[in-house]
Motif scaffolding. Sequence first.
Motif, mmCIF file in Angstrom:
data_model
loop_
_atom_site.group_PDB
_atom_site.id
_atom_site.type_symbol
_atom_site.label_atom_id
_atom_site.label_comp_id
_atom_site.label_asym_id
_atom_site.label_seq_id
_atom_site.Cartn_x
_atom_site.Cartn_y
_atom_site.Cartn_z
ATOM 1 N N LEU A 1 -35.115 53.357 -23.974
ATOM 2 C CA LEU A 1 -35.828 51.797 -24.031
ATOM 3 C C LEU A 1 -36.260 51.618 -26.500
ATOM 4 O O LEU A 1 -35.849 51.385 -26.543
ATOM 5 N N VAL A 2 -37.013 53.199 -26.570
ATOM 6 C CA VAL A 2 -37.540 52.974 -27.961
ATOM 7 C C VAL A 2 -36.433 53.152 -28.526
ATOM 8 O O VAL A 2 -35.851 52.185 -29.731
ATOM 9 N N ASP B 1 -32.598 52.413 -27.898
ATOM 10 C CA ASP B 1 -32.362 51.346 -28.213
ATOM 11 C C ASP B 1 -32.761 49.696 -29.486
ATOM 12 O O ASP B 1 -32.027 49.091 -30.464
ATOM 13 N N LEU B 2 -34.138 49.051 -29.817
ATOM 14 C CA LEU B 2 -35.055 49.030 -29.958
ATOM 15 C C LEU B 2 -34.486 49.749 -31.397
ATOM 16 O O LEU B 2 -34.378 48.913 -32.868
ATOM 17 N N ARG C 1 -31.305 48.919 -33.208
ATOM 18 C CA ARG C 1 -31.004 47.686 -32.837
ATOM 19 C C ARG C 1 -31.770 47.092 -33.971
ATOM 20 O O ARG C 1 -31.290 46.074 -34.481
ATOM 21 N N ALA C 2 -32.854 47.799 -34.705
ATOM 22 C CA ALA C 2 -33.454 47.140 -35.724
ATOM 23 C C ALA C 2 -32.956 48.017 -37.016
ATOM 24 O O ALA C 2 -33.621 47.320 -37.951
ATOM 25 N N ASP D 1 -39.843 44.089 -19.848
ATOM 26 C CA ASP D 1 -39.524 43.455 -21.057
ATOM 27 C C ASP D 1 -41.167 43.147 -22.300
ATOM 28 O O ASP D 1 -40.360 43.387 -23.453
ATOM 29 N N ALA E 1 -40.753 46.344 -23.923
ATOM 30 C CA ALA E 1 -39.765 46.603 -25.081
ATOM 31 C C ALA E 1 -40.717 45.369 -26.204
ATOM 32 O O ALA E 1 -40.475 45.752 -27.333
ATOM 33 N N ALA F 1 -41.640 47.020 -29.499
ATOM 34 C CA ALA F 1 -41.093 46.611 -30.891
ATOM 35 C C ALA F 1 -41.954 46.158 -32.163
ATOM 36 O O ALA F 1 -41.502 46.252 -33.164
ATOM 37 N N GLY G 1 -41.903 41.958 -34.350
ATOM 38 C CA GLY G 1 -41.202 42.393 -33.216
ATOM 39 C C GLY G 1 -40.414 41.778 -31.844
ATOM 40 O O GLY G 1 -39.594 42.017 -31.284
ATOM 41 N N ILE H 1 -37.089 41.857 -33.051
ATOM 42 C CA ILE H 1 -36.295 42.927 -32.991
ATOM 43 C C ILE H 1 -35.885 42.994 -31.348
ATOM 44 O O ILE H 1 -35.045 43.248 -31.138
ATOM 45 N N SER H 2 -37.233 42.615 -30.859
ATOM 46 C CA SER H 2 -36.993 42.645 -29.430
ATOM 47 C C SER H 2 -36.330 41.559 -28.805
ATOM 48 O O SER H 2 -35.317 41.013 -27.673
#
Length: 294
Positions: free
Chosen positions: A73-74, A76-77, A80-81, A123, A126, A130, A207, A210-211
Amino acid sequence: MTGYFKTALLMAAMTALFMAAGALIGGTTGAVIALVIAGAMNLMTWWGSDKAVLSMTGARLVTAQTAPEFVYLVNDLADRAGMPRPAIYVIDSDQPNAFAAGRDPQNAAVAASTGLLQRLTRDEIAGVMAHELAHIRNRDTLIMTITATMAGAIGMLGNFAFFFGGNRDREGGFLGALLVMIFAPLAAAIVQMAISRSREYEADRGGAEISGAPLALASALRKIDHYARGIDNRQAEANPALAHMFIINPLHGQARDALFSTHPNTENRIAALVAMAEAGGGQSRATSIPRVRR
């Protein structure tokens, strides 16, 4: 460069405060000793403040083998950022909370409590992580970790003044020690507040971007705030100078929007995230922020 200038300014201010406290305790000699100690601490906090804070909270490093869902999860975030992937830690604490540390995005870490991972939805987790990545991207973490370590040291000077009473042979020595005992930790706390409250709003906004789920982050803030009022965070209680690093104040009995609060009012933060969602600044599957049952 602006971020580094602000950090240098903060380090200078904390050093001056440290020297003033030393002078009140031990005159010129005390000020010189405090300057040497402050200089050493500035070097140590620049290079190792994240490790010091992680150690003070008892955080343990986790990997894709030991905590696969959380690490994925971290990561992936962070991807993404467009950020470097941080080191990921877990704190053994039933109180849901999280923080970030590190001198720059290339040398950063995020930490979440076991309570956060157990009590929040995916969620919501996340959204929280984020938020912490946004702190790293904004280079808040260096300032936050330096402030935590320096404020803790200034608090120790207050304890030193209490036990030794300053230089009683110097006129006003005992009064100086008394002033250090009372005002030095207070001044350090004010510096913490000055650099903390506005940054939380910025990290909330970042955040949510990002999320992509501002309402999930808002729901997480409400849950964490609720649980923080009733569940001890023994690491933060033992080291109150760390309180401003967490996403929600981890200490009991703190007036959430009082003058001496390290964090903005949680409902104000939630309202800002709801307004962001309504304006289209991120999408969320949630349509409202549920109340936490007591």
